[in-house]
Design an enzyme around this catalytic site. Sequence first.
Site, PDB file in Angstrom:
ATOM      1  N   LYS A   1       3.805  -9.394 -20.094  1.00  0.00           N
ATOM      2  CA  LYS A   1       3.373  -8.002 -20.347  1.00  0.00           C
ATOM      3  C   LYS A   1       1.948  -7.974 -20.865  1.00  0.00           C
ATOM      4  CE  LYS A   1       5.636  -6.191 -18.577  1.00  0.00           C
ATOM      5  NZ  LYS A   1       6.835  -6.588 -17.902  1.00  0.00           N
TER       6      LYS A   1
ATOM      7  N   HIS B   1       5.705 -30.385 -28.101  1.00  0.00           N
ATOM      8  CA  HIS B   1       5.414 -31.302 -26.992  1.00  0.00           C
ATOM      9  C   HIS B   1       4.087 -30.971 -26.307  1.00  0.00           C
ATOM     10  CE1 HIS B   1       9.326 -33.131 -27.399  1.00  0.00           C
ATOM     11  NE2 HIS B   1       9.861 -31.917 -27.457  1.00  0.00           N
TER      12      HIS B   1
ATOM     13  N   ASN C   1       0.896  -0.040   6.034  1.00  0.00           N
ATOM     14  CA  ASN C   1       1.258  -0.838   4.864  1.00  0.00           C
ATOM     15  C   ASN C   1       1.927  -2.100   5.378  1.00  0.00           C
ATOM     16  OD1 ASN C   1       2.309  -1.869   2.457  1.00  0.00           O
ATOM     17  ND2 ASN C   1       4.064  -0.505   2.475  1.00  0.00           N
ATOM     18  N   GLY C   2       1.319  -3.255   5.131  1.00  0.00           N
ATOM     19  CA  GLY C   2       1.920  -4.510   5.602  1.00  0.00           C
ATOM     20  C   GLY C   2       0.847  -5.459   6.074  1.00  0.00           C
TER      21      GLY C   2
ATOM     22  N   ARG D   1       1.437   1.668  -5.881  1.00  0.00           N
ATOM     23  CA  ARG D   1       1.637   0.668  -4.831  1.00  0.00           C
ATOM     24  C   ARG D   1       0.357  -0.073  -4.452  1.00  0.00           C
ATOM     25  NH1 ARG D   1       6.312   1.031  -2.229  1.00  0.00           N
ATOM     26  NH2 ARG D   1       5.401  -0.050  -0.457  1.00  0.00           N
TER      27      ARG D   1
ATOM     28  N   LYS E   1       2.692  -2.259  -7.777  1.00  0.00           N
ATOM     29  CA  LYS E   1       4.067  -2.172  -8.282  1.00  0.00           C
ATOM     30  C   LYS E   1       5.050  -2.991  -7.444  1.00  0.00           C
ATOM     31  CE  LYS E   1       7.235  -0.528 -11.017  1.00  0.00           C
ATOM     32  NZ  LYS E   1       7.291  -1.210 -12.322  1.00  0.00           N
TER      33      LYS E   1
ATOM     34  N   TRP F   1      -3.865  -1.777  -1.288  1.00  0.00           N
ATOM     35  CA  TRP F   1      -3.933  -3.030  -2.038  1.00  0.00           C
ATOM     36  C   TRP F   1      -4.360  -4.063  -0.999  1.00  0.00           C
ATOM     37  CZ3 TRP F   1      -1.563  -7.890  -1.913  1.00  0.00           C
ATOM     38  CH2 TRP F   1      -1.729  -8.670  -3.076  1.00  0.00           C
TER      39      TRP F   1
ATOM     40  N   GLU G   1       8.615 -12.965 -21.056  1.00  0.00           N
ATOM     41  CA  GLU G   1       8.388 -11.578 -20.650  1.00  0.00           C
ATOM     42  C   GLU G   1       7.308 -10.926 -21.526  1.00  0.00           C
ATOM     43  OE1 GLU G   1       8.922  -9.823 -18.208  1.00  0.00           O
ATOM     44  OE2 GLU G   1       8.858  -7.749 -18.854  1.00  0.00           O
TER      45      GLU G   1
ATOM     46  N   CYS H   1       0.885  -1.170   0.000  1.00  0.00           N
ATOM     47  CA  CYS H   1       0.000   0.000   0.000  1.00  0.00           C
ATOM     48  C   CYS H   1       0.919   1.214   0.000  1.00  0.00           C
ATOM     49  CB  CYS H   1      -0.849   0.030   1.256  1.00  0.00           C
ATOM     50  SG  CYS H   1      -1.826  -1.457   1.470  1.00  0.00           S
TER      51      CYS H   1
ATOM     52  N   GLU I   1      -0.627  -9.057 -18.037  1.00  0.00           N
ATOM     53  CA  GLU I   1      -0.857  -8.201 -16.874  1.00  0.00           C
ATOM     54  C   GLU I   1      -1.535  -6.886 -17.221  1.00  0.00           C
ATOM     55  OE1 GLU I   1       2.565  -6.814 -14.629  1.00  0.00           O
ATOM     56  OE2 GLU I   1       3.791  -6.786 -16.418  1.00  0.00           O
TER      57      GLU I   1
HETATM   58  O1  M6R Z   1      10.326  -4.874  -7.786  1.00  0.00           O
HETATM   59  P1  M6R Z   1      10.631  -6.256  -8.290  1.00  0.00           P
HETATM   60  O2  M6R Z   1      11.451  -6.249  -9.517  1.00  0.00           O
HETATM   61  O3  M6R Z   1      11.183  -7.156  -7.220  1.00  0.00           O
HETATM   62  O4  M6R Z   1       9.208  -6.837  -8.683  1.00  0.00           O
HETATM   63  C1  M6R Z   1       9.057  -8.163  -9.092  1.00  0.00           C
HETATM   64  C2  M6R Z   1       7.725  -8.370  -9.770  1.00  0.00           C
HETATM   65  O5  M6R Z   1       6.679  -8.106  -8.881  1.00  0.00           O
HETATM   66  C3  M6R Z   1       7.560  -7.469 -11.004  1.00  0.00           C
HETATM   67  O6  M6R Z   1       8.605  -7.643 -11.905  1.00  0.00           O
HETATM   68  C4  M6R Z   1       6.229  -7.759 -11.716  1.00  0.00           C
HETATM   69  O7  M6R Z   1       6.237  -9.041 -12.256  1.00  0.00           O
HETATM   70  C5  M6R Z   1       5.953  -6.699 -12.779  1.00  0.00           C
HETATM   71  N1  M6R Z   1       4.650  -6.152 -12.598  1.00  0.00           N
HETATM   72  C6  M6R Z   1       5.965  -7.224 -14.157  1.00  0.00           C
HETATM   73  O8  M6R Z   1       5.742  -6.233 -15.095  1.00  0.00           O
END
Ligand code: M6R
Length: 615
Positions: free
Chosen positions: A492, A511, A101-102, A27, A610, A75, A488, A2, A495
């Site tokens: 992208k 396979h 936050n936590g 966040r 994030k 969050w 990757e 958060c 998400e």
């Molecule tokens: O801050 P970090 O690189 O440790 O975060 C890891 C993942 O949460 C982050 O890369 C996430 O998968 C991204 N939203 C992908 O775009």
Amino acid sequence: MCGIVGYIGHRDAYPIIVKGLQRLEYRGYDSAGIALFDGEDIKISKTKGKVEDLKQKAEVANNLTGNLGIGHTRWATHGVPNDVNSHPHYSNSGDLVIIHNGIIENYDTIKKALTKRRYTFESDTDTEVLINLIEEVKKKEGVKLGKAVQIALNEVVGAYAIAVFDRQKPDEIVVAKLGSPLAVGIGENEYFIASDASPFIEFTNNAVYLEDEEMAIIRLGKEIKLRKIKDDAIAYPDVLELKLNLEEIEKGGYDHFMLKEIYEQPRAILDTYRGRLLPDQGLVKMAGLDQHIEKFLNANRIIIVACGTSWHAGLVAEYIFEDLARIPVEVEYASEFRYRNPVITHNDVVIAISQSGETADTLAAIKLAKERDAFVFGVCNVVGSSISRETHAGAYTHAGPEIGVASTKAFTTQITVLTLIALKIAKEKGEFSASKFHEFLTELENIPGKVEKALDSNNIVEEVANVYKDSSNCLYLGRGYNFPVALEGALKLKEISYIHAEGYPAAEMKHGPIALIDDQMPVFVIATKKGHYEKVVSNIQEIKSRKGKIIAIVTEGDETVKSLADHVIEIPETIESLTPLLTTIPLQLLSYHIAVMRNCNVDQPRNLAKSVTVE
Ligand code: M6R
């Protein structure tokens, strides 16, 4: 997971808190709230939804005065996102107010004990339990707020960054941290509190980042005092001068942070290798690495721990380290590593990769590796983050703030740092001749220009996005260095546009996934000239014979794949191990355009945040 913001000083707190929350929305953004205190009345507004919804609700209430305020963007962990579960939360007396936050893991036991003492709870949150525990301690022990917070925190298990104030103390906010980030900005007779420095950067460059298990009583007219939560020992604040500027955290004319960050990559990669890559002198210099080079040279193996996109960067690094430096590498999801009793020895080097430097699973993996005597090296973007402090040594990526939830420039700059490390080790181990080393360094130096050229594919990518924007499923294929890029690319798309996508090593298609291919299935294939080009061309033939739609990322000038594919997107030629820095660009643009065309919230995709500071 958060965002928290607080202010105490001579200005109106409301605009500072609201703007700060907007900057921290990356966040978490399922609900938001604010509490303002004018010395007499406490006004709380909170709502399910975004900070913009909060603004509208709060401004209708029309009583937004107060020089002390705290705000929260959430969050959800405990309790669904709704108005009642939004922070801030009051204690039962109505005197104490908290943002958090936590996660408080033993909240249920505490709640039961408090319920027996006739405490009642409006929300389902662990945070409301914590503020009432603080109230109970304050009453029972007859202590002031700061002491009550300290005693209460010694009873809780979990993670927190909290800010609490008391109606009886209009000039004071108490903050504490364990596991979640918390910065205090220090102005002229005013203090700012936030999860990162972005909410206060236009007011002050001076900040203190609390360490885990530290708390501070922030009192107007007094210097900030830090204490250890466990034993009350005084800690001396290390006041940092921040380099962040406002421009870096604003959209700068782009519609979305994600697009801005995609376009920033040439500059970000350059900033990452600036001063470290010295082709003329035939050198790679990196302070954090140079001091510990023996650890790498004597390593049995390298274990990379990370999550999400950072884990994909780790997979690219596996190819680079094994190929160039000839060191065995294992790449682990931090979340699995931390719970599976891994075999680690003091001759292992663990590299932890994280944009935010706050990812809870990666932090826990680092702690485990340290307990088992490994040397841990961090690759982080956020300066001063928990991971950068927890590791034995490390290298920053210098990508600048990444605000879009989907990682873009973090990925390419992580690969840049990891390539520099591999090159340095390869050179020291004598794996490279001087001329090959020089050729590599020179080509790495050319990468920002080549990324610029890859970005020129934007118009073609947008056309492709328009054709496939309504697909329900997509496949992404790549081999060797470009297998992680396929993963990757799929991440992208998933998400930010909510289209189901899978990344596969191209040769694995036969396979199983090949059964999915029909004339409705778009298959994005990375088919650059270096590497296993002919093999990938065969895979393309296999897709074509099953009527799949082929969108190929190719090396400029390629005619073979052009004759087979439905669409081709060209990128400049480079050496094989650097291709991920280019092939990833059109895939980032593609997911961006598809998300925009599907009216998705590009920078704040649903259910995500994030930095994932909870398990
Ligand atoms: O801050 P970090 O690189 O440790 O975060 C890891 C993942 O949460 C982050 O890369 C996430 O998968 C991204 N939203 C992908 O775009």
